[in-house]
Design a protein around this motif. Sequence first.
Motif, short mmCIF file in Angstrom:
data_model
loop_
_atom_site.label_atom_id
_atom_site.label_comp_id
_atom_site.label_asym_id
_atom_site.label_seq_id
_atom_site.Cartn_x
_atom_site.Cartn_y
_atom_site.Cartn_z
N ASN A 1 1.60 -6.72 9.55
CA ASN A 1 0.55 -7.58 10.09
C ASN A 1 0.19 -7.19 11.52
OD1 ASN A 1 0.26 -9.11 7.78
ND2 ASN A 1 1.78 -10.61 8.40
N ILE A 2 1.18 -6.74 12.29
CA ILE A 2 0.89 -6.28 13.65
C ILE A 2 0.00 -5.05 13.62
CG2 ILE A 2 1.92 -5.24 15.71
CD1 ILE A 2 4.33 -7.07 15.31
N LEU A 3 0.31 -4.10 12.74
CA LEU A 3 -0.51 -2.89 12.63
C LEU A 3 -1.93 -3.23 12.19
CD1 LEU A 3 1.91 -0.25 11.06
CD2 LEU A 3 0.98 -0.30 13.37
N LEU A 4 -2.05 -4.14 11.22
CA LEU A 4 -3.38 -4.55 10.77
C LEU A 4 -4.16 -5.20 11.91
CD1 LEU A 4 -2.52 -5.97 7.23
CD2 LEU A 4 -3.76 -3.87 7.75
N LEU B 1 -2.86 -11.98 22.31
CA LEU B 1 -1.67 -11.38 21.71
C LEU B 1 -1.46 -11.92 20.30
CD1 LEU B 1 0.77 -11.47 24.75
CD2 LEU B 1 -0.49 -9.51 23.84
N GLN B 2 -1.71 -13.21 20.12
CA GLN B 2 -1.57 -13.81 18.80
C GLN B 2 -2.60 -13.24 17.84
OE1 GLN B 2 -0.73 -18.08 18.56
NE2 GLN B 2 -2.34 -18.24 17.04
N GLY B 3 -3.78 -12.90 18.36
CA GLY B 3 -4.80 -12.28 17.52
C GLY B 3 -4.37 -10.92 17.01
N ILE B 4 -3.44 -10.27 17.74
CA ILE B 4 -2.97 -8.95 17.33
C ILE B 4 -1.74 -9.06 16.43
CG2 ILE B 4 -2.06 -6.74 18.15
CD1 ILE B 4 -3.59 -7.24 20.76
N VAL B 5 -0.75 -9.82 16.88
CA VAL B 5 0.53 -9.85 16.17
C VAL B 5 0.68 -11.03 15.23
CG1 VAL B 5 1.62 -8.68 18.10
CG2 VAL B 5 1.73 -11.16 17.98
N GLY B 6 -0.30 -11.96 15.22
CA GLY B 6 -0.19 -13.13 14.37
C GLY B 6 0.49 -14.27 15.12
N ASN C 1 -7.64 -13.20 5.95
CA ASN C 1 -7.70 -11.85 5.40
C ASN C 1 -6.43 -11.07 5.71
OD1 ASN C 1 -10.21 -12.06 4.21
ND2 ASN C 1 -11.33 -11.20 5.93
N ARG C 2 -5.92 -11.25 6.91
CA ARG C 2 -4.72 -10.51 7.31
C ARG C 2 -3.51 -10.97 6.50
NH1 ARG C 2 -2.58 -10.98 13.37
NH2 ARG C 2 -4.70 -10.26 13.76
N ILE C 3 -3.39 -12.26 6.26
CA ILE C 3 -2.23 -12.80 5.55
C ILE C 3 -2.29 -12.46 4.06
CG2 ILE C 3 -1.08 -14.94 4.85
CD1 ILE C 3 -1.92 -16.11 7.56
N THR C 4 -3.47 -12.58 3.47
CA THR C 4 -3.61 -12.42 2.02
C THR C 4 -4.04 -11.02 1.60
OG1 THR C 4 -5.92 -13.16 2.13
CG2 THR C 4 -4.24 -14.85 1.80
#
Length: 418
Positions: free
Chosen positions: A191-194, A322-327, A356-359
């Motif tokens: 998720n961090i890479l995405l 930062l949360q937008g990048i790493v979740g 989208n990132r989670i699913t």
Amino acid sequence: MNDIPTSILFGILIALLGFSAFFSGSETALMTLNRYRLQHLVKQGHRSAKKAQRLLKRPDRLLGLILLGNNFVNILASSLATILGMRLMGDEGIAIAAGALTLVVLIFSEVAPKTLAALKPEVLAFPAAWIYSPLLKIFYPIVWFVNLIANGLLRIFGVKANEHNTATLNKDELKSIVAETDSIMPEKYKNILLGIIDLESATVEDIMTPRNEITGIDIESSLEDIIQQLKSSQHTRIPVYKVSIDRVIGFLHLRTILIQLFDNDNFSKQDITDNLIPPFFIPETTPLHKQIQNFKFDQARIGLVVDEYGDVQGLVSMDDLLQGIVGEITTEEADVKKYEDGSYIVDGSVTVRELNRITHWNLPTKGPKTINGLIIEFMETIPQPNTSLILHGHPLEIISSDKRAITRIKFLPPKAEK
């Protein structure tokens, strides 16, 4: 040829079928090599990888050599099979030999070696590279002549074979590769890479705290209410405004003002205004990567997002970026919960990008930023609870809503879609 014993002809035929299998398998193996793994091995000094990469820089020459050898041994094998058929069964043996050879070549010289090459390309490709490198030098004149004619035909269709076709990945392809690394990468790192890949296309509008959720201090309120709000605040930096958030006068650092609050018996609103940090405004279309640089340059950690008219639309902090990048940074329960049957319970305020990132879905991110907004735009109304619909290929059910927004949604598992 008539003087050669039949047993020797059979031996030669078997050898030719082996050569045919080698040419067919090595062709598939070399062409299906993972170019990025190959490049990695080359950087590590892998000698076979270096030879394979050198051959693949001109695939037209490599294919010319392979097909030259493959066609030669196949035609020669066909001739030997015809001779053997005539020796053993007369004229009727020609048709039998042709049918038998076709079946044998198909199984043992085409399907089997190519399947092995597709599954284990490096097993065949690297040894073959050592064989093809000298063969290409020996038969270069013939290969050059064949390629000259073939490349001339390709130019008619606008294809230039001598141009290096370096494989590149676009952002969506790279995201697909990262999303499929379940067996080699933990979910949190994936998720961090995405998030990093998506960084350039995301804007502060995608991750901001919306205007209606901003917790601020109205300096026009009574001092008692302000003090109570300061003591109960869960935020480190709080915007201070007059009547409306559009009239913000600065940000207040909670730790600094609380020290003064408890140490000063004559605490007043003037103490608040004296400790205000000048407000920092951010255009809503600012990309996330650019805003990180802006925060660093201006030595700021929080700002208000404004639209083209200067009206405040939301609030963004460095933690939000930062949360937008790493979740999610905190360990609290996420607003997206997955169940064993494959369904998801989603809060209406969750952003489309985060879902989208989670699913690993591909819901559109160009329009509304939240799931609530996306559904309302799709239906052109605020749906009632128990309403079912298919949103961009994903079946869902509205669990709860009020007069202003959808608050809870259940995305059904794929099998629920009939």
